[in-house]
Design a protein around this motif. Structure first.
Motif, PDB file in Angstrom:
ATOM      1  N   SER A   7     -12.247  -3.888 -11.284  1.00 38.53           N
ATOM      2  CA  SER A   7     -13.707  -3.967 -11.392  1.00 38.53           C
ATOM      3  C   SER A   7     -14.372  -2.925 -10.495  1.00 38.53           C
ATOM      4  O   SER A   7     -15.428  -2.401 -10.838  1.00 38.53           O
ATOM      5  N   GLN A   8     -13.774  -2.609  -9.361  1.00 38.96           N
ATOM      6  CA  GLN A   8     -14.333  -1.588  -8.473  1.00 38.96           C
ATOM      7  C   GLN A   8     -14.250  -0.209  -9.120  1.00 38.96           C
ATOM      8  O   GLN A   8     -15.174   0.570  -9.056  1.00 38.96           O
ATOM      9  N   VAL A   9     -13.133   0.062  -9.748  1.00 38.16           N
ATOM     10  CA  VAL A   9     -12.931   1.382 -10.351  1.00 38.16           C
ATOM     11  C   VAL A   9     -13.872   1.583 -11.523  1.00 38.16           C
ATOM     12  O   VAL A   9     -14.469   2.642 -11.683  1.00 38.16           O
ATOM     13  N   THR A  68     -11.017 -14.696  -3.930  1.00 42.54           N
ATOM     14  CA  THR A  68     -12.025 -14.129  -4.836  1.00 42.54           C
ATOM     15  C   THR A  68     -13.364 -13.984  -4.119  1.00 42.54           C
ATOM     16  O   THR A  68     -14.032 -12.952  -4.244  1.00 42.54           O
ATOM     17  N   ALA A  69     -13.751 -14.999  -3.358  1.00 37.62           N
ATOM     18  CA  ALA A  69     -15.013 -14.933  -2.616  1.00 37.62           C
ATOM     19  C   ALA A  69     -14.987 -13.811  -1.579  1.00 37.62           C
ATOM     20  O   ALA A  69     -15.963 -13.073  -1.434  1.00 37.62           O
ATOM     21  N   ILE A  70     -13.868 -13.690  -0.871  1.00 38.40           N
ATOM     22  CA  ILE A  70     -13.743 -12.628   0.138  1.00 38.40           C
ATOM     23  C   ILE A  70     -13.902 -11.263  -0.506  1.00 38.40           C
ATOM     24  O   ILE A  70     -14.654 -10.412  -0.036  1.00 38.40           O
ATOM     25  N   LEU A  71     -13.189 -11.048  -1.596  1.00 41.62           N
ATOM     26  CA  LEU A  71     -13.209  -9.743  -2.249  1.00 41.62           C
ATOM     27  C   LEU A  71     -14.562  -9.431  -2.878  1.00 41.62           C
ATOM     28  O   LEU A  71     -14.984  -8.277  -2.910  1.00 41.62           O
ATOM     29  N   SER A  72     -15.229 -10.462  -3.361  1.00 40.07           N
ATOM     30  CA  SER A  72     -16.533 -10.270  -4.003  1.00 40.07           C
ATOM     31  C   SER A  72     -17.619  -9.903  -2.995  1.00 40.07           C
ATOM     32  O   SER A  72     -18.559  -9.197  -3.338  1.00 40.07           O
TER      33      SER A  72
END
Length: 138
Positions: A21-23, A73-77
């Motif tokens: 999603s970042q890319v 998921t929360a951390i990465l988001s």
């Protein structure tokens, strides 16, 4: 889940989703290999901790894995990708906390705390406010 590789692999799959999603979503060139390598190191450590916890099996193990994946998921988001490795260093603490929370009887603890508040002296108002705050969280 029998091996640390499997637990770490499950967590790495969550990271992989966020890397993609970042890319594609922000037009950047993606995440550096150094950052990704550091993420893998932290996930490997967390995977080993998680594996030991999951060996017990049952519903609690499934809930622990799901809770860990949700926390990840929360951390990465909420964290910029370059800061992911530092944020992932706390994943083992999160795993321990989730495991403990599954064992805690919050209703019993709440009733006991109410009893203690009634017995307290001058700090009664502050303790009721604390209980109200904690109750909204749990």
């Amino acid at each position: 889940i029998a091996t640390g590789g499997t637990a770490a692999g499950s967590l790495m799959a969550v990271v992989g989703t966020h890397v993609k999603s970042q890319v594609f979503s922000n037009g950047s060139n993606g995440i550096s290999l150094l950052v990704l390598s550091n993420c893998v190191q932290e996930l490997s450590k967390a995977g080993q901790v998680l594996t030991r916890k999951l060996q017990k099996g049952g519903e609690q193990a499934a809930a622990l894995l799901a809770g860990t994946e949700q926390a990840l998921t929360a951390i990465l988001s909420k964290t910029p990708p370059d800061d992911w490795p530092g944020a992932l260093k706390s994943l083992d603490t999160i795993i321990f906390t989730l495991e403990y929370m599954a064992k805690e009887d919050f209703q019993l603890a709440k009733e006991r705390f109410k009893f203690e508040i009634r017995q307290s002296g001058q700090r009664r108002r502050m303790l009721w406010e604390l209980l109200a705050c904690v109750s909204t969280i749990y």
